[in-house]
Scaffold this motif. Structure first.
Motif, PDB file in Angstrom:
ATOM      1  N   GLY A 125     -88.408  31.409  11.981  1.00  0.00           N
ATOM      2  CA  GLY A 125     -87.445  30.477  11.414  1.00  0.00           C
ATOM      3  C   GLY A 125     -86.072  30.558  12.034  1.00  0.00           C
ATOM      4  N   ILE A 126     -85.277  29.564  11.715  1.00  0.00           N
ATOM      5  CA  ILE A 126     -83.860  29.551  12.052  1.00  0.00           C
ATOM      6  C   ILE A 126     -83.088  29.084  10.823  1.00  0.00           C
ATOM      7  N   ARG A 127     -81.880  29.638  10.672  1.00  0.00           N
ATOM      8  CA  ARG A 127     -80.969  29.173   9.634  1.00  0.00           C
ATOM      9  C   ARG A 127     -79.877  28.396  10.354  1.00  0.00           C
ATOM     10  N   VAL A 128     -79.677  27.149   9.924  1.00  0.00           N
ATOM     11  CA  VAL A 128     -78.736  26.250  10.581  1.00  0.00           C
ATOM     12  C   VAL A 128     -77.625  25.895   9.609  1.00  0.00           C
ATOM     13  N   THR A 129     -76.387  26.046  10.074  1.00  0.00           N
ATOM     14  CA  THR A 129     -75.233  25.617   9.288  1.00  0.00           C
ATOM     15  C   THR A 129     -74.694  24.339   9.925  1.00  0.00           C
ATOM     16  N   PHE A 130     -74.637  23.289   9.128  1.00  0.00           N
ATOM     17  CA  PHE A 130     -74.144  21.989   9.569  1.00  0.00           C
ATOM     18  C   PHE A 130     -72.783  21.704   8.932  1.00  0.00           C
ATOM     19  N   SER A 131     -71.918  21.063   9.663  1.00  0.00           N
ATOM     20  CA  SER A 131     -70.738  20.437   9.091  1.00  0.00           C
ATOM     21  C   SER A 131     -71.151  19.007   8.789  1.00  0.00           C
ATOM     22  N   CYS A 132     -71.080  18.621   7.522  1.00  0.00           N
ATOM     23  CA  CYS A 132     -71.545  17.298   7.100  1.00  0.00           C
ATOM     24  C   CYS A 132     -70.411  16.510   6.458  1.00  0.00           C
ATOM     25  N   ILE A 133     -70.199  15.327   6.966  1.00  0.00           N
ATOM     26  CA  ILE A 133     -69.268  14.374   6.379  1.00  0.00           C
ATOM     27  C   ILE A 133     -70.091  13.154   5.976  1.00  0.00           C
ATOM     28  N   VAL A 134     -70.088  12.841   4.680  1.00  0.00           N
ATOM     29  CA  VAL A 134     -70.759  11.640   4.194  1.00  0.00           C
ATOM     30  C   VAL A 134     -69.679  10.560   4.112  1.00  0.00           C
ATOM     31  N   ALA A 135     -69.639   9.723   5.142  1.00  0.00           N
ATOM     32  CA  ALA A 135     -68.607   8.695   5.265  1.00  0.00           C
ATOM     33  C   ALA A 135     -68.950   7.473   4.425  1.00  0.00           C
ATOM     34  N   ILE A 136     -67.898   6.785   3.965  1.00  0.00           N
ATOM     35  CA  ILE A 136     -68.046   5.535   3.217  1.00  0.00           C
ATOM     36  C   ILE A 136     -67.509   4.417   4.100  1.00  0.00           C
ATOM     37  N   LYS A 137     -68.318   3.398   4.326  1.00  0.00           N
ATOM     38  CA  LYS A 137     -67.909   2.280   5.170  1.00  0.00           C
ATOM     39  C   LYS A 137     -66.625   1.641   4.630  1.00  0.00           C
ATOM     40  N   GLY A 138     -65.638   1.508   5.514  1.00  0.00           N
ATOM     41  CA  GLY A 138     -64.379   0.869   5.150  1.00  0.00           C
ATOM     42  C   GLY A 138     -63.375   1.776   4.463  1.00  0.00           C
ATOM     43  N   GLN A 139     -63.709   3.052   4.284  1.00  0.00           N
ATOM     44  CA  GLN A 139     -62.816   3.992   3.618  1.00  0.00           C
ATOM     45  C   GLN A 139     -62.369   5.090   4.577  1.00  0.00           C
ATOM     46  N   GLU A 140     -61.106   5.489   4.459  1.00  0.00           N
ATOM     47  CA  GLU A 140     -60.589   6.560   5.311  1.00  0.00           C
ATOM     48  C   GLU A 140     -61.157   7.918   4.902  1.00  0.00           C
ATOM     49  N   LYS A 141     -61.191   8.172   3.588  1.00  0.00           N
ATOM     50  CA  LYS A 141     -61.685   9.456   3.091  1.00  0.00           C
ATOM     51  C   LYS A 141     -63.189   9.373   2.835  1.00  0.00           C
ATOM     52  N   PRO A 142     -63.919  10.451   3.109  1.00  0.00           N
ATOM     53  CA  PRO A 142     -65.367  10.437   2.893  1.00  0.00           C
ATOM     54  C   PRO A 142     -65.747  10.642   1.435  1.00  0.00           C
ATOM     55  N   ALA A 143     -66.997  10.388   1.138  1.00  0.00           N
ATOM     56  CA  ALA A 143     -67.555  10.661  -0.183  1.00  0.00           C
ATOM     57  C   ALA A 143     -67.704  12.161  -0.392  1.00  0.00           C
ATOM     58  N   CYS A 144     -68.093  12.851   0.668  1.00  0.00           N
ATOM     59  CA  CYS A 144     -68.388  14.272   0.569  1.00  0.00           C
ATOM     60  C   CYS A 144     -68.132  14.939   1.913  1.00  0.00           C
ATOM     61  N   ALA A 145     -67.593  16.141   1.848  1.00  0.00           N
ATOM     62  CA  ALA A 145     -67.463  16.998   3.030  1.00  0.00           C
ATOM     63  C   ALA A 145     -68.027  18.349   2.628  1.00  0.00           C
ATOM     64  N   ALA A 146     -68.970  18.863   3.409  1.00  0.00           N
ATOM     65  CA  ALA A 146     -69.619  20.126   3.044  1.00  0.00           C
ATOM     66  C   ALA A 146     -70.188  20.813   4.272  1.00  0.00           C
ATOM     67  N   GLU A 147     -70.306  22.109   4.166  1.00  0.00           N
ATOM     68  CA  GLU A 147     -71.141  22.853   5.091  1.00  0.00           C
ATOM     69  C   GLU A 147     -72.494  22.986   4.400  1.00  0.00           C
ATOM     70  N   PHE A 148     -73.511  22.489   5.055  1.00  0.00           N
ATOM     71  CA  PHE A 148     -74.859  22.500   4.514  1.00  0.00           C
ATOM     72  C   PHE A 148     -75.683  23.489   5.341  1.00  0.00           C
ATOM     73  N   ILE A 149     -76.423  24.348   4.659  1.00  0.00           N
ATOM     74  CA  ILE A 149     -77.226  25.355   5.339  1.00  0.00           C
ATOM     75  C   ILE A 149     -78.693  25.080   5.044  1.00  0.00           C
ATOM     76  N   ALA A 150     -79.496  25.052   6.112  1.00  0.00           N
ATOM     77  CA  ALA A 150     -80.930  24.808   5.984  1.00  0.00           C
ATOM     78  C   ALA A 150     -81.693  25.939   6.666  1.00  0.00           C
ATOM     79  N   ALA A 151     -82.871  26.228   6.168  1.00  0.00           N
ATOM     80  CA  ALA A 151     -83.796  27.159   6.809  1.00  0.00           C
ATOM     81  C   ALA A 151     -84.966  26.329   7.324  1.00  0.00           C
ATOM     82  N   PHE A 152     -85.215  26.433   8.646  1.00  0.00           N
ATOM     83  CA  PHE A 152     -86.303  25.700   9.290  1.00  0.00           C
ATOM     84  C   PHE A 152     -87.334  26.695   9.814  1.00  0.00           C
ATOM     85  N   PHE A 153     -88.598  26.298   9.745  1.00  0.00           N
ATOM     86  CA  PHE A 153     -89.680  27.179  10.202  1.00  0.00           C
ATOM     87  C   PHE A 153     -90.635  26.412  11.105  1.00  0.00           C
ATOM     88  N   GLU A 154     -91.052  27.085  12.196  1.00  0.00           N
ATOM     89  CA  GLU A 154     -92.045  26.530  13.137  1.00  0.00           C
ATOM     90  C   GLU A 154     -93.409  27.064  12.767  1.00  0.00           C
TER      91      GLU A 154
END
Length: 154
Positions: A125-154
């Motif tokens: 497996g790998i653990r991945v940390t993402f920087s995630c911005i959930v943008a809103i169309k037409g808006q300067e500020k996003p709906a959500c800003a978060a670091e999201f961590i996922a565990a993936f397995f092959e």
């Protein structure tokens, strides 16, 4: 939609520190907000009472739950990249979650994401940390800003 395909984890690791392709816009409907309210039992009027929201809300419409935008992260990430060798992906956690802007009904959201870190874990497996911005169309500020961590397995 612009999506990137990786053959395996070794290929994916090369995108550490890079932005992934921008996601497509995704419409947030009242039905989705109502379904989220039913699933979470958070039926505050600002989310589900369209007539009252029109009269009393400063947004003049219902708004999606803040946690709905967090719940959308996995789906929106899944649209911008694929790892062919992936057998299973699990939510591992979140860091630094913020909701800078409400999401009025019928808004369109999209993912802006980068890969912050990739570390190997047990069981192929790998653990991945993402920087995630959930943008809103037409808006300067996003709906959500978060670091999201996922565990993936092959």
């Amino acid at each position: 939609m612009s999506s990137v395909i990786f053959n395996n984890f070794e290929d994916f690791k090369q995108c550490k520190g890079q932005q992934l392709p921008l996601g497509e816009w995704f419409l947030i409907t009242q039905e989705m907000i109502n379904n989220f309210a039913n699933a979470t039992l958070d039926k505050q009027w600002i989310h589900v009472d369209e007539k009252r929201a029109l009269k009393e809300s400063p947004f003049k419409s219902t708004i999606a739950h803040g946690f709905m935008s967090v719940a959308m992260i996995s789906k929106l990430l899944g649209e911008i990249f694929t790892i062919k060798s992936l057998k299973i992906g699990l939510n591992y956690g979140l860091n630094k979650v913020r909701f800078p802007n409400p999401v009025p009904v019928n808004s369109q959201l999209r993912m802006i994401a980068s890969v912050i870190d990739v570390t190997e874990i047990n069981n192929n497996g790998i653990r991945v940390t993402f920087s995630c911005i959930v943008a809103i169309k037409g808006q300067e500020k996003p709906a959500c800003a978060a670091e999201f961590i996922a565990a993936f397995f092959e």
